[in-house]
Scaffold this active site. Structure first.
Site, PDB file in Angstrom:
ATOM      1  N   ASP A 369       0.825  -1.204   0.000  1.00 44.46           N
ATOM      2  CA  ASP A 369       0.000   0.000   0.000  1.00 44.46           C
ATOM      3  C   ASP A 369       0.869   1.269   0.000  1.00 44.46           C
ATOM      4  OD1 ASP A 369      -2.125   1.677   0.275  1.00 44.46           O
ATOM      5  OD2 ASP A 369      -2.915   0.750   2.094  1.00 44.46           O
ATOM      6  N   ARG A 445     -12.253   1.910   8.079  1.00 44.09           N
ATOM      7  CA  ARG A 445     -10.910   2.298   7.640  1.00 44.09           C
ATOM      8  C   ARG A 445     -11.000   3.489   6.675  1.00 44.09           C
ATOM      9  NH1 ARG A 445      -5.885  -0.615   4.526  1.00 44.09           N
ATOM     10  NH2 ARG A 445      -4.355  -0.257   6.126  1.00 44.09           N
ATOM     11  N   TRP A 479      -4.242  -8.413  -4.416  1.00 49.37           N
ATOM     12  CA  TRP A 479      -5.573  -7.805  -4.563  1.00 49.37           C
ATOM     13  C   TRP A 479      -6.232  -7.794  -3.187  1.00 49.37           C
ATOM     14  CZ3 TRP A 479      -8.578  -7.616  -9.551  1.00 49.37           C
ATOM     15  CH2 TRP A 479      -9.888  -7.190  -9.366  1.00 49.37           C
ATOM     16  N   ASP A 480      -6.312  -6.614  -2.601  1.00 49.45           N
ATOM     17  CA  ASP A 480      -6.810  -6.504  -1.221  1.00 49.45           C
ATOM     18  C   ASP A 480      -8.276  -6.069  -1.197  1.00 49.45           C
ATOM     19  OD1 ASP A 480      -6.691  -6.546   1.541  1.00 49.45           O
ATOM     20  OD2 ASP A 480      -4.889  -5.315   1.665  1.00 49.45           O
ATOM     21  N   ASP A 550      -3.179 -11.079   8.561  1.00 46.74           N
ATOM     22  CA  ASP A 550      -2.276  -9.956   8.860  1.00 46.74           C
ATOM     23  C   ASP A 550      -1.440 -10.268  10.091  1.00 46.74           C
ATOM     24  OD1 ASP A 550      -2.994  -8.394   6.762  1.00 46.74           O
ATOM     25  OD2 ASP A 550      -4.246  -7.003   7.892  1.00 46.74           O
TER      26      ASP A 550
END
Ligand code: GLA
Length: 738
Positions: A369, A445, A479-480, A550
């Site tokens: 990111d 977020r 691809w998040d 994560d």
């Protein structure tokens, strides 16, 4: 190969003891009975029989070990009415029931019509084998020309796929409020135990177990995507089942949207499992001539315990599901910048990391990111997929070329389905974000979900991805997808169609992935959703690997990764070595242990290599080189989870065996030694009993009393003593047939 006949009790749908012959590695077959009203579907070691009963409804006759024919099975017959409160439609194990006729259990189908009718009675119309491995049984409503086409496809890995197409051939519109792929009926048994996977962010794939008891246990996601909280997989044992023995009926749903699997025990003690689209907030109109196809629901059976059930799924994913099936490429050792730099990515910083990563033997360098739009943190930029000119004044080419020159391929992070309100995209197209008209938009977020069901959003997402990959030498996309749905409105289409968003969003996601791969055949893609929130057999048809969690703390990873392997192959399970103390648990675990845990899946490195000492870099390079030697076994071998049979908390062992049994590798981990107790003895599995294996520990200093050679029989019958001491000790032992 024909194995000896074995004796089994209670596997057919009446209490019985039958003598059966089990076939292993048999081709997948579909055998119609002479009357063409019953079919035996055999796949691997499993057979499944379905027959049309006296009420013209398809009934499950059998699901268990492979049998040669349906001849010995009881006839398909509606159960008699035992009491007025127990109509036969509730007590007979039917394959696919619409709500109607007194059905009280989870219907596979529920429809409503403009004239006020809200029921269907699905009866046999015809059956055909459209391909040698595929059976289609067509059911029709007793009154209306509404059809349900039940599909059955057998796979030699031991898996049966079921899905359904609902077709409206009437002259009026109808609306589906529930459309399942299938109902699976188990043979009667009061002692069934269910296993399923739950979790949360940073704590995915936690294995749960409980008795199957009267009532309904619902496994589901209402979030628009697969979810961390529940994964669309189930496994049922008969009460005697262990990791290594006993019957297991298992399945998983291939869908990355809202899904539901209902496990029910009826008053008649039948256990039925119905899964497909989640009926919550579901309304799918079918105009005259329209149809809806449900996701695939895969299932299997083994007599050899939960470990073998997992291996069947692993083989199936490797052989059928994954985009590169039947021969997926090995996953390259990856470096990812996220934990090292966060959003603070720059040309110089990434090049410096790339140079260090290459020296470790890394094969794929990935910028995470922060590289695009005005992305300084998670408040802005999502949606604006241009290269940030402050961070990368010369574009991405210098980093990409550097990675390629260093012998690594190059990957980049994207989150295509999302938008920050602070973005040019949102300022231009606020209507593209999911919303209910005039209602607040809940951010998570600081972001909103784009309505990918819209053709213009689909075109935008495909367009920018195609452009990004075409203009830069990008080999890999991470691809998040970092939030769950809220306000899933779609007011650009007529009211009656707005809830089709649950289906059309995911169909467009799949079609973008498919189109992108077709146009860029060498592109590989990882499915990530704040870690492992979108792992399922649906997305796996288009993605080569997944970001498991994560949470990169090596201790937490042991249970996350073990849970993961119940449903998915370790070949796609990305696992990174990161810095300590870990960002999540503040735990500091030795480097070797961190490597060994990550090496039991698909190895990556996510630490800030600029801060690693020379000693750490040298040790890491050696671990990466070692991993490459055992990688084919770990990623594509047969996994044996030995931890359950060890039975001691804090001790973990996994073994990976080559399909031809010529090689194996064993990973052992000790959390904390107490009272000077030795590490528990380990009984290996899956080896060739007659062969002699040479044993080599990765670290000679840890050889202890390890024999240099032993026969498969000795290794599987005795207890291997591994020398693990203290806290966070770990070792790897390789076995090679001599
Ligand atoms: C998610 C992913 C992480 C990382 C961040 C970036 O949390 O799971 O691996 O990519 O997003 O914002």
């Amino acid at each position: 190969m024909i194995l000896p006949a074995i004796r089994l009790a209670c596997t057919a749908f009446s209490i019985c003891t039958v003598s059966l012959t089990v076939f292993a590695q048999q081709p997948a077959t579909i055998q119609p009975a002479p009357d063409s009203k019953a079919w035996l579907l055999s796949a691997g070691e499993m057979s499944y029989a379905v027959a049309i009963n006296d009420a013209k409804m398809p009934q499950t006759l059998y699901w268990g070990p492979r049998i040669p024919s349906v001849a010995g099975l009881p006839p398909a017959k509606m159960h008699p009415e035992i009491a007025s409160q127990e109509p036969p439609i509730n007590t007979t194990p039917l394959e696919y029931t619409a709500w109607g006729g007194g059905l009280d259990y989870t219907p596979a189908l529920k429809a409503s019509f403009p004239d006020g009718n809200r029921e269907l009675t699905l009866v046999f119309d015809k059956a055909e084998q459209s391909a040698p491995d595929t059976l289609e049984i067509t059911l029709k409503d007793a009154i209306e020309p509404v059809y349900a086409h039940l599909y059955y496809q057998v796979f030699p890995q031991g898996v049966l796929a079921r899905w359904t197409e609902i077709e409206n051939r009437s002259r009026t519109s109808m609306t589906l409020s529930n459309a399942a792929s299938a109902t699976w009926n188990l043979p009667p048994n009061p002692l069934y135990q269910l296993a399923w996977l739950t979790g949360r962010w940073g704590g995915e794939f936690q294995l749960q177990r409980d008795a199957v008891s009267p009532g309904t246990r619902v496994l589901e996601s209402r979030r628009g995507s697969t979810s961390h909280q529940s994964n669309p997989w189930f496994s049922i044992g008969d009460g005697t089942t262990t990791e290594n023995s006993g019957p297991v009926w298992f399945g998983e749903l291939a869908w990355s949207g809202s899904w539901r699997i209902a496990v029910e025990e009826t008053e008649a003690k039948n256990v039925r499992i119905t899964g497909g689209y989640n009926p919550f907030d579901f309304a799918y109109p079918l105009a005259p001539g329209a149809s809806l196809t449900t996701p695939r629901f895969y299932a299997g059976y083994t007599a050899s315990g939960e470990g073998e059930a997992s291996r069947i799924l692993h083989r199936f994913q490797q052989g059928v599901i994954l985009p590169q099936a039947p021969k997926p490429k090995l996953r390259p050792v990856l470096f990812n910048s996220w934990e090292a730099t966060g959003f603070d990515v720059s040309e110089a910083g990434q090049i410096s990391l790339a140079e260090r990563a290459a020296k470790l033997g890394v094969e794929r360098f990935v910028i995470d990111d922060g590289w695009f739009g005005q992305r300084k943190d998670d408040h802005a930029g999502l949606g604006d997929w241009y290269i940030n000119p402050q961070k990368f004044p010369h574009g991405l080419a210098p980093v990409i070329d550097c990675a390629h020159q260093l012998g690594m391929d190059f990957g980049i992070w994207v989150e295509p389905e999302m938008v920050n309100p602070d973005s040019d995209l949102y300022r231009k197209h606020p209507e593209w974000a999911m919303n209910f008209p005039g209602r607040p938009r809940a951010e998570a977020r600081n972001q909103l979900v784009l309505n990918l069901a819209r053709p213009d959003v689909r075109a935008y997402v495909f367009g920018f991805l195609d452009d990004l990959v075409s203009k830069n030498k990008i080999d890999f996309l991470k691809w998040d997808y970092n939030r769950t749905w809220s306000e899933p409105g779609w007011d650009q289409v007529p009211l009656a169609e707005q809830q089709t968003i649950y289906v059309k969003y995911v169909e467009n996601l799949y079609s973008i992935l498919a189109e992108l791969r077709k146009k860029h055949p060498n592109l590989e893609i990882e499915s990530c959703s704040s870690g492992g929130g979108r792992v399922d057999d649906g997305i796996l048809r288009y993605t080569d690997e997944v970001w498991t969690s994560d949470n990169t703390d090596a201790l937490d990873r042991l249970s996350i990764q073990e849970g993961f392997t119940h449903a998915y192959t370790p070949g796609i399970m990305m696992a990174w070595v990161t810095d300590v103390p870990n960002f999540l648990d503040r735990r500091s675990i030795p480097l070797d242990f961190r490597f060994h845990v990550a090496m039991s899946g698909s190895l990556g490195i996510g630490g800030n290599l600029n801060k690693w000492t020379d000693e750490e870099l040298t040790a890491s390079a050696a671990q990466v080189a070692f991993y490459k030697q055992v990688r084919p076994l770990v990623q594509q071998g047969l996994l044996y989870r030995l931890t359950p049979s060890i039975g001691e908390p804090g001790a973990w062992v996994t073994e990976y065996v080559a399909p031809d049994k010529s090689e194996a590798v064993v990973f052992a981990y000790l959390h904390s030694q107490q009272f000077g107790s030795p590490f528990p003895g380990v009984q290996l599995q899956g080896l060739d009993a007659a062969a002699t294996y040479a044993l080599t520990p990765q670290d000679e200093a840890k050889a202890g009393s390890l024999p240099q050679r032993a026969t498969g029989a000795e290794l599987m019958g005795g207890k291997l003593q591994l020398t693990l001491r203290g806290d966070y000790d770990s070792t790897i032992v390789r076995l090679k047939k001599e």
